[in-house]
Design a protein around this motif. Structure first.
Motif, PDB file in Angstrom:
ATOM      1  N   SER A 178       0.716  -1.136   0.139  1.00 25.80           N
ATOM      2  CA  SER A 178      -0.097  -0.020  -0.088  1.00 25.80           C
ATOM      3  C   SER A 178       0.968   1.106  -0.260  1.00 25.80           C
ATOM      4  CB  SER A 178      -0.950   0.062   1.372  1.00 25.80           C
ATOM      5  OG  SER A 178      -1.953   1.253   1.087  1.00 25.80           O
ATOM      6  N   GLY A 179       0.210   2.461  -0.590  1.00 31.48           N
ATOM      7  CA  GLY A 179       0.936   3.717  -0.641  1.00 31.48           C
ATOM      8  C   GLY A 179       0.860   4.353   0.828  1.00 31.48           C
ATOM      9  N   SER A 180       0.001   3.654   1.980  1.00 30.32           N
ATOM     10  CA  SER A 180      -0.288   4.395   3.014  1.00 30.32           C
ATOM     11  C   SER A 180       0.357   3.605   4.095  1.00 30.32           C
ATOM     12  CB  SER A 180      -1.535   5.034   3.177  1.00 30.32           C
ATOM     13  OG  SER A 180      -1.766   5.498   4.292  1.00 30.32           O
ATOM     14  N   THR A 181       0.651   4.108   5.439  1.00 26.72           N
ATOM     15  CA  THR A 181       0.994   3.319   6.232  1.00 26.72           C
ATOM     16  C   THR A 181      -0.306   3.130   7.383  1.00 26.72           C
ATOM     17  OG1 THR A 181       1.521   5.512   7.862  1.00 26.72           O
ATOM     18  CG2 THR A 181       3.270   4.262   6.558  1.00 26.72           C
ATOM     19  N   THR A 182      -1.079   3.976   7.113  1.00 25.13           N
ATOM     20  CA  THR A 182      -2.515   3.914   7.802  1.00 25.13           C
ATOM     21  C   THR A 182      -3.832   3.126   7.011  1.00 25.13           C
ATOM     22  OG1 THR A 182      -3.358   5.969   7.416  1.00 25.13           O
ATOM     23  CG2 THR A 182      -1.864   5.669   9.250  1.00 25.13           C
ATOM     24  N   SER A 183      -3.439   3.019   5.979  1.00 26.53           N
ATOM     25  CA  SER A 183      -4.589   2.361   5.018  1.00 26.53           C
ATOM     26  C   SER A 183      -4.026   1.332   4.032  1.00 26.53           C
ATOM     27  CB  SER A 183      -5.286   3.505   4.044  1.00 26.53           C
ATOM     28  OG  SER A 183      -6.210   2.830   3.190  1.00 26.53           O
ATOM     29  N   LEU A 184      -4.667   0.263   3.747  1.00 28.77           N
ATOM     30  CA  LEU A 184      -4.298  -0.588   2.898  1.00 28.77           C
ATOM     31  C   LEU A 184      -5.060  -0.620   1.738  1.00 28.77           C
ATOM     32  CD1 LEU A 184      -3.917  -4.021   5.130  1.00 28.77           C
ATOM     33  CD2 LEU A 184      -2.264  -2.740   4.220  1.00 28.77           C
ATOM     34  N   ARG A 185      -5.711   0.688   1.416  1.00 34.45           N
ATOM     35  CA  ARG A 185      -6.427   0.873   0.089  1.00 34.45           C
ATOM     36  C   ARG A 185      -5.745   2.087  -0.670  1.00 34.45           C
ATOM     37  NH1 ARG A 185     -10.972  -2.071  -0.748  1.00 34.45           N
ATOM     38  NH2 ARG A 185     -11.557  -3.723   0.649  1.00 34.45           N
ATOM     39  N   SER A 186      -4.544   2.138  -0.778  1.00 32.71           N
ATOM     40  CA  SER A 186      -4.029   3.311  -1.350  1.00 32.71           C
ATOM     41  C   SER A 186      -3.244   2.889  -2.399  1.00 32.71           C
ATOM     42  CB  SER A 186      -2.896   3.884  -0.509  1.00 32.71           C
ATOM     43  OG  SER A 186      -2.188   5.195  -0.750  1.00 32.71           O
ATOM     44  N   ALA A 187      -3.546   3.300  -3.539  1.00 35.89           N
ATOM     45  CA  ALA A 187      -2.833   3.055  -4.952  1.00 35.89           C
ATOM     46  C   ALA A 187      -1.571   3.371  -5.148  1.00 35.89           C
ATOM     47  CB  ALA A 187      -3.730   3.420  -6.272  1.00 35.89           C
ATOM     48  N   GLY A 188      -0.598   2.729  -5.825  1.00 31.52           N
ATOM     49  CA  GLY A 188       0.561   3.336  -6.353  1.00 31.52           C
ATOM     50  C   GLY A 188       1.344   1.947  -6.621  1.00 31.52           C
ATOM     51  N   ASN A 189       2.490   2.437  -7.012  1.00 31.33           N
ATOM     52  CA  ASN A 189       3.626   1.403  -7.338  1.00 31.33           C
ATOM     53  C   ASN A 189       4.383   0.844  -6.253  1.00 31.33           C
ATOM     54  OD1 ASN A 189       2.988   1.717 -10.066  1.00 31.33           O
ATOM     55  ND2 ASN A 189       4.631   3.271 -10.278  1.00 31.33           N
ATOM     56  N   HIS A 190       3.632  -0.157  -5.394  1.00 34.15           N
ATOM     57  CA  HIS A 190       4.028  -0.520  -3.969  1.00 34.15           C
ATOM     58  C   HIS A 190       5.282  -1.476  -4.077  1.00 34.15           C
ATOM     59  CE1 HIS A 190       0.365   1.137  -3.266  1.00 34.15           C
ATOM     60  NE2 HIS A 190      -0.334   0.103  -3.752  1.00 34.15           N
ATOM     61  N   GLY A 191       5.390  -2.296  -5.289  1.00 34.06           N
ATOM     62  CA  GLY A 191       6.335  -3.300  -5.213  1.00 34.06           C
ATOM     63  C   GLY A 191       6.299  -4.328  -6.250  1.00 34.06           C
ATOM     64  N   SER A 192       7.175  -4.793  -6.626  1.00 31.18           N
ATOM     65  CA  SER A 192       7.151  -5.900  -7.953  1.00 31.18           C
ATOM     66  C   SER A 192       8.250  -6.935  -7.552  1.00 31.18           C
ATOM     67  CB  SER A 192       7.399  -5.098  -9.335  1.00 31.18           C
ATOM     68  OG  SER A 192       8.633  -4.865  -9.511  1.00 31.18           O
ATOM     69  N   HIS A 193       7.998  -8.236  -8.200  1.00 30.53           N
ATOM     70  CA  HIS A 193       8.997  -9.105  -8.109  1.00 30.53           C
ATOM     71  C   HIS A 193       9.291  -9.715  -6.705  1.00 30.53           C
ATOM     72  CE1 HIS A 193       9.572  -7.671 -12.395  1.00 30.53           C
ATOM     73  NE2 HIS A 193       9.323  -8.957 -12.631  1.00 30.53           N
ATOM     74  N   TYR A 219      -2.985  -4.010  -3.069  1.00 31.03           N
ATOM     75  CA  TYR A 219      -4.112  -3.401  -3.371  1.00 31.03           C
ATOM     76  C   TYR A 219      -3.488  -2.126  -4.604  1.00 31.03           C
ATOM     77  CZ  TYR A 219      -7.734   0.054  -3.450  1.00 31.03           C
ATOM     78  OH  TYR A 219      -9.043   0.789  -3.678  1.00 31.03           O
ATOM     79  N   TYR A 220      -4.025  -2.378  -5.758  1.00 31.26           N
ATOM     80  CA  TYR A 220      -3.972  -1.516  -6.887  1.00 31.26           C
ATOM     81  C   TYR A 220      -2.437  -1.171  -6.925  1.00 31.26           C
ATOM     82  CZ  TYR A 220      -7.566   0.977  -9.674  1.00 31.26           C
ATOM     83  OH  TYR A 220      -8.345   1.471 -10.428  1.00 31.26           O
ATOM     84  N   ASN A 221      -1.649  -2.469  -7.130  1.00 30.18           N
ATOM     85  CA  ASN A 221      -0.326  -2.428  -7.342  1.00 30.18           C
ATOM     86  C   ASN A 221       0.021  -2.106  -8.834  1.00 30.18           C
ATOM     87  OD1 ASN A 221       2.356  -2.228  -6.597  1.00 30.18           O
ATOM     88  ND2 ASN A 221       2.623  -4.657  -6.538  1.00 30.18           N
ATOM     89  N   ARG A 222       0.342  -0.909  -9.380  1.00 26.36           N
ATOM     90  CA  ARG A 222       0.268  -0.556 -10.665  1.00 26.36           C
ATOM     91  C   ARG A 222       1.699  -1.011 -11.306  1.00 26.36           C
ATOM     92  NH1 ARG A 222      -3.294   5.178 -10.493  1.00 26.36           N
ATOM     93  NH2 ARG A 222      -5.239   4.567  -9.873  1.00 26.36           N
ATOM     94  N   ALA A 223       2.490  -1.421 -10.681  1.00 23.24           N
ATOM     95  CA  ALA A 223       3.857  -1.418 -11.122  1.00 23.24           C
ATOM     96  C   ALA A 223       3.833  -2.722 -12.099  1.00 23.24           C
ATOM     97  CB  ALA A 223       5.048  -1.645 -10.132  1.00 23.24           C
ATOM     98  N   VAL A 224       5.064  -3.232 -12.419  1.00 29.21           N
ATOM     99  CA  VAL A 224       5.020  -4.476 -13.146  1.00 29.21           C
ATOM    100  C   VAL A 224       4.548  -5.703 -12.263  1.00 29.21           C
ATOM    101  CG1 VAL A 224       6.666  -6.243 -14.325  1.00 29.21           C
ATOM    102  CG2 VAL A 224       7.116  -3.686 -14.153  1.00 29.21           C
ATOM    103  N   GLY A 225       4.279  -5.509 -11.163  1.00 29.42           N
ATOM    104  CA  GLY A 225       3.865  -6.788 -10.241  1.00 29.42           C
ATOM    105  C   GLY A 225       4.733  -8.007 -10.380  1.00 29.42           C
ATOM    106  N   ASN A 226       4.074  -8.883 -10.529  1.00 26.10           N
ATOM    107  CA  ASN A 226       4.823 -10.218 -10.515  1.00 26.10           C
ATOM    108  C   ASN A 226       5.111 -10.857  -9.075  1.00 26.10           C
ATOM    109  OD1 ASN A 226       4.710 -11.376 -13.219  1.00 26.10           O
ATOM    110  ND2 ASN A 226       6.064  -9.570 -13.953  1.00 26.10           N
ATOM    111  N   ASN A 227       4.471 -10.406  -8.110  1.00 24.03           N
ATOM    112  CA  ASN A 227       4.835 -11.063  -6.678  1.00 24.03           C
ATOM    113  C   ASN A 227       4.317 -12.135  -6.603  1.00 24.03           C
ATOM    114  OD1 ASN A 227       5.836  -8.345  -5.851  1.00 24.03           O
ATOM    115  ND2 ASN A 227       3.752  -7.641  -6.227  1.00 24.03           N
TER     116      ASN A 227
END
Length: 1004
Positions: A178-193, A219-227
């Motif tokens: 998540s892009g927030s420390t207080t919410s797990l519904r924050s979009a962004g490029n959180h991390g991939s692979h 949540y809404y992990n917009r990067a390459v993903g592949n986690n």
């Protein structure tokens, strides 16, 4: 007093140098990049290669970076470490310069309601054997948070523990992206692979009253993903075990999910929503997971919505085990919902329960997908079990799937689908409906109402032994049923209830269903399962072995290669090895045209009786009908043999060596199915035939038994003899000879009805004029041609049919002018219908009146005279052969009757003057008859007559010439005479005298 002090120069220099060196050393240690091995030890101060805490390590990595691989080991027995730590990106990190932290089984924990560990943009970190305990009791409690492009990190063999949280906030998780420390519904490029492999996610106890809202939240992990989340054990999550929302390339494989929080209303084992929504370049995998023991009102074991794949990298939902889950309302097992380019294969869904419905595989609005080799068995729905739900499934394949031993109070559905608008194959599936339900069992519910390209329901096996309270629908396809290609299915029904096959209308027999769908390939045969009670539904009955249409499944449920020439019905390919032996054929060196029966022995290799076993023979591997023959043997008992002789006897004409191959049409082991022998053929005269001659009044057809030539007695037909290609006409009598062969189908020689004008300078002519005794006979007419140089002969000819013909005859009486003449038809024909035409020879009566086509007509001739009448008759089927009878009919003239009446008074003669005449040119004596209307007659030409009483009378004159008479009736009056009489009356003078007339006329 001013004091001055002296200093030793050497001492002063040494002090200055020492202080400088110490400053440099301390400065160098604080700025050096990490490289090599390090330790975290809470019992030691941070110095050198030792860090007192995870936080100190994080600070050093953030400040100094790395210059090579870093390996950090947590000193065993030094935990727990009570802290919250954030790792940021360390400079110098690369694919080779990784940071590995081995937790040695120690624990890092915090009682704060926040993350224990945060990877904020940190890359290439590897955590092993570490326990991460989030002991907070409030919102935001989580073990690990990844954000800000935290890439290529790994957690391996760790424990993620949420040990105190008992709430239901969606801000809590074992792992959050998540892009927030207080919410797990924050979009962004959180991390991939990032990889989570071999970890245990739980609350640290055997109870299940505490745990986070999410197990893993991405949540809404917009990067390459592949986690990747693989080989993990997931427990105690409250709502979602794995939650992936608008993420790309997620891999959730080989995990075990069970023992969710007890307080949850709805449960999701694996949830993937809009996977690859922005790209389809990254493959999504949900494979080899075990999901069991989930409870709640609504239970979703594996749920996906609009997950997309490509043709080369499809979205995978394969080999998952979903079992022992229990829902108060609905239980959903595997949902490739709105999936595109997907696989949903080899999943096992068993022993699940719901108070309402259990749904097996839910391929709703799915496109370009496979649903293969899945098992749905032993599930229990309070209302029923939906096996394979596939509405709007287009460009799909559903094959080698199993549905059996499922129970429902009201309904059970094996396959339920409809509205496909492109292609769909539902093939090689096994459906067993062996539960009694209150309403309906459905084998295949196929509501494909839209126009579609190609749908196939083939090679399936449906067994119905359970009873439906209102009926069992083995097939329910109310529209477009013919276009769905219901072929080569086994519908075996033993239920005592009403059974339906819906093809536009509810039918209760398989025969009527087959008729409705336009083929007879669907059968009803007991598959003889090995042990249904023990979940072994492998068939053993060879009657369904090799019965399927090839090309719909290369392998079966177990991956066994299917028999190419004819796969077995249902999901399993089972081996039945029959074999052929003991070929019987005596011919070795023969002339062309040689004929001999072929026989062999069929050995049944199964433990059950075999019916309608297909066998064949070929000559020189030919494919034409005369070279390739297929027949069937009615019955071969179990583990026994049957000797079989082919009913079609081959004829050998091909010069040289002919290879005869005899065998079983299709069998699992082809190595022992084929028997071979050879025969050497010396050429016999060939290319000989009979062609239509110049004189051919009959029918020249194919000359075959099914379409013979036709002629009748008296209609001699001639055939031109087309000589064998090897010899010319002129060599007849030296190189070759011919003998007439003419016999009925029953074997009677009728060669006396045929004649041969021998070939010479011209072609020969074979003629045939059948005798009357051959009516309704088939005759073989031909020649046996002998090659005088080799001694071989061959017979060629044509079949001729001799039909019955009519014997034309009629009668009619002569008539008088103006009369209607009746014709009596006395024509006979032993067999068949007869048709007629009549020509009355009376064109003046008009074109339509002068002819007739009825059997017994009538005709009114236009005038007197002699008429030539012809009737033509023929056999209705062969109008070319006509037969006539011609005879004359005489129509005599009739006198024109006329006379004059001279009436008279009573007592006087009435005179009758006869003015009757004959037609011009007609002579003869006219006979007359007078009828005076009072019973008195006379035969004179003219007549006088006095009636005995006055009155009016009807007088008829009849004139007859040679039996043709005419009459005329007129009135004659015999007037009565009056009797005069009167009386006179008078009175006084000057009064009138009255005269009263009393005259009378006597009548009669």
């Amino acid at each position: 007093m001013e004091k001055h002090y002296k200093t030793n120069g050497r001492t002063s220099s040494l002090k200055i140098s020492f202080l400088s060196i110490m400053f440099l050393l301390l400065s160098s240690m604080s700025m050096a990049q990490l490289n090599g091995s390090y330790t975290i030890n809470a019992d030691s101060a941070t110095k050198g290669t030792i860090f007192k805490s995870f936080g100190d390590l994080a600070s050093a990595l953030s400040s100094n970076g790395v210059s090579g691989p870093v390996a950090v080991t947590v000193a065993k027995g030094t935990g727990p470490y009570s802290e919250t730590v954030t790792f940021t990106q360390a400079s110098g990190v690369s694919a080779t310069n990784t940071i590995t932290i081995d937790g040695s089984g120690e624990t890092i924990t915090t009682t704060s309601s926040t993350h224990v560990m945060q990877l904020q943009g940190a890359d290439r970190m590897i955590f092993k054997n570490l326990k991460i305990d989030a002991a907070g009791t409030g919102n935001n409690t989580k073990c690990v948070l990844l954000r800000s492009n935290a890439d290529y990190n790994m957690f391996e063999d760790c424990e993620f523990i949420v040990s105190k949280y008992s709430g239901t906030s969606n801000t809590t998780a074992y792992v959050g992206f998540s892009g927030s420390t207080t919410s797990l519904r924050s979009a962004g490029n959180h991390g991939s692979h990032n990889t989570f492999d071999g970890n245990k996610f739980w609350n640290g106890t055997t109870g299940n009253s505490v745990g986070p809202y999410y197990g893993v939240n991405e949540y809404y992990n917009r990067a390459v993903g592949n986690n990747k989340f693989e080989n993990n054990e997931m427990m105690n999550a409250n709502y979602f075990a794995f939650y992936h929302y608008y993420c790309s390339g997620t891999k959730v494989n080989n995990n075990e999910i069970y023992n969710m929080r007890s307080s949850s209303i709805n449960r999701y084992g694996i949830y993937n929503y809009y996977g690859n929504s922005r790209t389809t370049a990254n493959q999504i995998e949900i494979n080899n997971n075990k999901v069991h023991g989930l409870t709640g009102r609504y239970v979703y074991a594996i749920y996906s919505f609009r997950c997309r794949g490509t043709a080369s990298e499809p979205f995978e939902m394969n080999k998952n085990l979903i079992y022992n889950n229990d829902a108060e309302f609905y239980m959903y097992a595997a949902w490739p919902y709105y999936a595109t380019n997907f696989e949903c294969n080899e999943n096992e869904i068993n022993d699940n329960a719901a108070d309402y419905y259990v749904f097996g595989i839910y391929a709703y609005f799915a496109t370009n997908g496979e649903v293969n080799r899945n098992t749905i068995n032993n599930n229990e729905g309070g209302y029923g079990v939906y096996g394979f739900y596939h509405y709007y499934f287009s460009n799909g394949v559903m094959r080698n799937n199993l549905f059996y031993n499922n129970t429902g109070d009201y309904y059970n559905y094996g396959f339920l689908g409809g509205y496909c608008n492109s292609t769909l194959d539902v093939v090689h599936n096994t459906v067993v409906l062996n539960d009694n339900v209150d309403y309906y069992n459905y084998g295949f519910a196929a509501y494909h109402y839209n126009a579609f390209t190609d749908i196939n329901y083939k090679n399936n096996l449906v067994v119905v032994s359970g009873r439906g309270g209102f009926g069992n629908f083995i097939v329910n396809a109310p529209r477009n049923f013919k276009e769905m290609n219901w072929e080569n299915n086994d519908f075996y029904v033993t239920s005592t209830g009403t059974n339906y096959y819906n093809a536009g209308t509810n039918y209760t027999t398989l025969a009527t269903f087959n008729n409705a769908v336009g083929n007879t390939t669907n059968i009803s045969v007991d598959p003889k399962f090995k042990d249904l009670a023990k979940n072994d539904i492998t068939p053993t009955n060879p009657a369904i072995a090799n019965y399927g249409q090839p090309g719909y499944a290369d392998i079966d449920f177990d991956g066994t290669k299917r028999t190419a020439c004819g796969p077995d019905l249902g999901a399993f390919e089972f081996t039945v090895d029959h074999n052929a032996s003991d070929l019987v054929f005596k011919g070795t060196k023969e002339c062309g045209g040689y004929m001999e029966e072929i026989a062999f022995t069929f050995n049944n290799g199964s433990t059950v009786d075999l019916e309608n076993a297909n066998v064949y023979y070929t000559i020189n591997k030919g494919t034409a009908a005369e070279y390739h023959v297929e027949e069937s043997i009615d019955l071969i008992k179990a583990n026994s043999s049957a000797d079989y002789t082919f009913t079609t006897v081959p004829t050998f004409n091909e010069p040289g060596t002919n290879t005869i191959e005899v065998g079983l049409s299709c069998d699992d082991d082809a190595s022992n199915n084929v028997l071979k022998t050879t025969i050497d053929i010396t050429p016999a005269p060939h290319s000989f035939e009979l062609s239509e001659g110049t004189n051919f009044p009959g029918y020249f057809n194919a000359g075959s038994m099914g379409n013979p030539d036709v002629t009748v007695p008296g209609k001699e037909i001639e055939y031109n003899v087309e000589n064998p290609s090897k010899y010319a006409n002129g060599s007849y009598g030296t190189d070759w000879d011919a003998v007439i062969i003419a016999m009925t189908a029953g074997g009677t020689d009728v060669s006396s009805d045929a004649a041969l004008a021998n070939p010479g300078s011209a072609k020969g002519i074979l003629s045939f004029d059948p005798s009357a005794t051959l009516a309704d006979s088939m005759v073989w007419l031909g020649l046996t041609v002998t090659d005088n140089n080799t001694g071989c002969d061959s017979t060629f000819g044509r079949w001729i049919f001799v039909p019955h013909t009519p014997d034309a005859d009629w009668i009619a009486a002569d008539g008088c002018d103006g009369d209607v003449v009746s014709f009596g038809n006395k024509t006979t024909q032993d067999v068949g219908a007869t048709e007629y035409t009549w020509d009355f020879g009376d064109p003046n009566s008009g074109t339509e009146n002068n002819t007739s086509t009825i059997s017994d007509p009538v005709h009114k001739f236009s005038t007197y005279g002699t008429y030539t009448v012809t009737m033509t008759a023929w056999n209705f089927d062969y109008p070319k052969f006509t037969y006539t009878k011609t005879a004359t009919v005489n129509v005599s003239p009739v006198p024109t009757v006329d006379y004059r009446v001279n009436n008279a008074c009573f007592g006087e003669d009435i005179t009758f003057i006869n003015n009757t005449t004959l037609p011009s040119g007609i002579t003869g004596t006219i006979d007359y008859t007078w009828n005076f209307g009072n019973g008195v007659t006379s035969n004179k030409k003219d007549e006088k007559y006095q009636y005995p009483a006055a009155g009016g009378y009807k007088v008829t004159l009849t004139a007859s010439l040679r039996g043709c008479a005419a009459s005329l009736t007129k009135n004659a009056n015999q007037f009565a005479k009056p009797v005069a009489d009167f009386s006179v009356s008078g009175n006084c003078n000057l009064e009138e005298i009255e005269f009263m007339n009393a005259s009378t006329i006597a009548i009669g």
